[in-house]
Design an enzyme around this catalytic site. Structure first.
Site, mmCIF file in Angstrom:
data_model
loop_
_atom_site.group_PDB
_atom_site.id
_atom_site.type_symbol
_atom_site.label_atom_id
_atom_site.label_comp_id
_atom_site.label_asym_id
_atom_site.label_seq_id
_atom_site.Cartn_x
_atom_site.Cartn_y
_atom_site.Cartn_z
ATOM 1 N N LYS A 294 -35.868 -46.434 34.181
ATOM 2 C CA LYS A 294 -36.445 -45.687 35.292
ATOM 3 C C LYS A 294 -35.455 -45.589 36.453
ATOM 4 O O LYS A 294 -34.512 -46.380 36.545
ATOM 5 C CB LYS A 294 -37.714 -46.392 35.797
ATOM 6 C CG LYS A 294 -38.850 -46.493 34.806
ATOM 7 C CD LYS A 294 -40.009 -47.282 35.409
ATOM 8 C CE LYS A 294 -41.139 -47.476 34.415
ATOM 9 N NZ LYS A 294 -41.840 -46.209 34.135
ATOM 10 N N ARG A 368 -48.040 -47.250 25.019
ATOM 11 C CA ARG A 368 -48.757 -46.787 23.822
ATOM 12 C C ARG A 368 -48.309 -47.548 22.577
ATOM 13 O O ARG A 368 -49.069 -47.669 21.614
ATOM 14 C CB ARG A 368 -48.570 -45.287 23.664
ATOM 15 C CG ARG A 368 -47.179 -44.811 23.396
ATOM 16 C CD ARG A 368 -46.954 -43.353 23.745
ATOM 17 N NE ARG A 368 -46.903 -43.152 25.190
ATOM 18 C CZ ARG A 368 -46.739 -41.972 25.775
ATOM 19 N NH1 ARG A 368 -46.621 -40.882 25.027
ATOM 20 N NH2 ARG A 368 -46.699 -41.864 27.088
#
EC number: 3.4.11.1
Length: 519
Positions: A294, A368
């Site tokens: 990020k 996920r």
């Protein structure tokens, strides 16, 4: 939490509020130890006189009308959520804060999808209690304002702020119900709000303090103190390997911090064999993005990427305190997502517990991956319902912001139950689509059965939900994407700036209603 590349109960503290203060200042500071918060409604018509609550009317009578008299000369009528402070009116309460409750007739607003009256009470009481704390008083008594539960929630939520690691602490304020009103409803509100505050504390704590192991230990302590009808299993890496949770392990391997699979049981049903509800929470205790790292700006917020685990575990702790007659299981895969020589690389293929292979094209879509294995494991309990919560996608924040939690579900029954609970709590949910249109974008994969990101940039929250659906066969499943409600700036007036713990109270209300429906 996968962020799209778009073109950015502890001690308490408050900011100074813009309020008006009236009355005698003759009392010494030493006398000022307790405050009182009273409510007043807005005028229904222009010519009306603003009406006190029942508690306010009684207090005014006790003062032979002095409260009304002082209010009348203090300025214009109080608007909803605003405060006005008076001094020296009563020897037991050196400081009295009047709070604006809005219109007395306020009820369910079908456009806003919440109970406006309850929200007004929460916001007003929070503002009043913060004003008492700002005056450095150690205790406050609170007008029930017609709904003692909402008043308690406003007080407990409004006074909370994380300052555990600061040397200089602000004064803690204890809040209790004024008068002999509905103590049961008040205590229920305290319980609901304390549950949310537990989630807030877990989410706010820095990642070097809130490791996977530490998170599990805190939940174990809280759950065991809540009820004797509980079990806690803190599963180590060896157990995760035995369960063939290759998707979860692929995320965890980039960090030196060992992964933990937390499994908690609350056995409230008189029938030990009653199928449970299973809650699953994403537990990334810090998300750097991994190799798909990020941007550094605001990366510190990713200490709260375990918000799904925090909210579902806190809701189960609260259900145990309520002694609900149902069985609940909570599952939280806990690990860090870090870059290293051992970390997942874009293009790697991993195998989930159900045998499906996953092409990992973006290591920042890691939530996920850990949920996939946890959802597969959830099916082994023959559950009545499977519900998972996760700070899953930046796309959810783009879609709904902090206005509501996005809910993806294959069950209209389950959606309606969550929606009804959210109207009561004011912590709203909004249904999102699970179309086959999105499934095609994740199963069209070059190297594996499914890709961990969609083919296109659009609808990232929907393709993430479609990915999770590939690991669900249960007919009553809901995925709550809580990325947009993770933090609060000033949108929710009774929550301070910081991590929110949302939607813990909605989950508690859902469990409460489910237990009543199945009694």
């Amino acid at each position: 939490m996968f962020l799209l590349p778009l073109p950015a109960a502890g001690r308490v503290v408050v900011r100074r509020l813009a309020v008006r203060r009236f009355g005698s200042r003759s009392l010494s500071t030493a006398d000022m130890t307790k405050g009182l918060v009273l409510g007043i409604y807005s005028k229904e018509k222009e010519d009306d006189v603003p009406q006190f609550t029942s508690a306010g009317e009684n207090f005014d009578k006790l003062l032979a009308g002095k409260l009304r008299e002082t209010l009348n000369i203090s300025g214009p009528p109080l608007k909803a959520g605003k405060t006005r402070t008076f001094y020296g009116l009563h020897q037991d309460f050196p400081s009295v804060v009047l709070v604006g409750l809005g219109k007395k007739a306020a009820g369910i607003d079908e456009q806003e999808n919440w109970h406006e009256g309850k929200e007004n009470i929460r916001a007003a009481v929070a503002a009043g209690c913060r004003q008492i704390q700002d005056l450095e008083l150690s205790s406050v008594e609170v007008d029930p304002c017609g709904d003692a539960q909402a008043a308690a929630e406003g007080a407990v939520l409004g006074l909370y702020e994380y300052d555990d690691l600061k040397q200089k602490k602000k004064m803690a304020v204890s809040a209790k119900l004024y008068g002999s009103g509905d103590q049961e409803a008040w205590q229920k509100g305290v319980l609901f709000a304390s549950g949310q505050n537990l989630a807030r504390q877990l989410m706010e704590t820095p990642a070097n303090e809130m490791t996977p192991t530490r998170f599990a230990e805190i939940i174990e302590k809280n759950l065991k103190s809540a009820s004797s009808k509980t079990e806690v299993h803190i599963r180590p890496k060896s157990w995760i390997e035995e369960q063939a949770m290759g998707s979860f392990l692929s995320v965890a391997k980039g960090s030196d911090e060992p992964p933990v699979f937390l499994e908690i049981h609350y056995k409230g049903s008189p029938n030990a064999n009653e199928p449970p509800l299973v809650f699953v929470g994403k537990g990334i205790t810090f998300d750097s993005g991994g190799i798909s790292i990020k941007a550094s700006a605001n990366m510190d917020l990713m200490r709260a990427d375990m918000g799904g685990a925090a909210t579902i575990c806190s809701a189960i702790v609260s259900a145990a305190k309520l002694n609900l007659p149902i069985n609940i299981i909570g599952l939280a895969p806990l690990c860090e997502n870090m870059p290293s020589g051992k970390a997942n690389k874009p293009g790697d293929v991993v195998r989930a517990k159900n045998g499906k292979t996953i092409q990992v094209d973006n290591t920042d879509a890691e939530g996920r991956l850990i949920l996939a294995d946890a959802l597969c494991y959830a099916h082994t309990f023959n559950p009545k319902v499977i519900l998972n919560a996760a700070t899953l996608t930046g796309a959810m924040d783009v879609a709904l912001g902090s206005g509501a939690t996005g809910v993806f579900t294959n069950s209209s029954w389950l959606w309606n139950k969550l929606f009804e609970a959210s109207i009561e709590t004011g912590d709203r949910v909004w249904r999102m689509p699970l179309f086959e249109h999105y499934t095609r974008q994740v199963v069209d994969c070059q190297l594996a059965d499914v890709n961990n990101i969609g083919k296109y940039r659009s609808a990232g929250a929907c393709t993430a939900a479609a990915f999770l659906k590939e690991f669900v066969t249960h007919p009553k499943w809901a995925h709550l994407d809580i990325a947009g409600v993770m933090t609060n700036k000033d949108e929710v007036p009774y929550l301070r700036k910081g991590m929110t713990g949302r939607p813990t109270r909605t989950l508690i209300e859902f469990l409460l209603r489910f237990s009543q429906d199945n009694a």
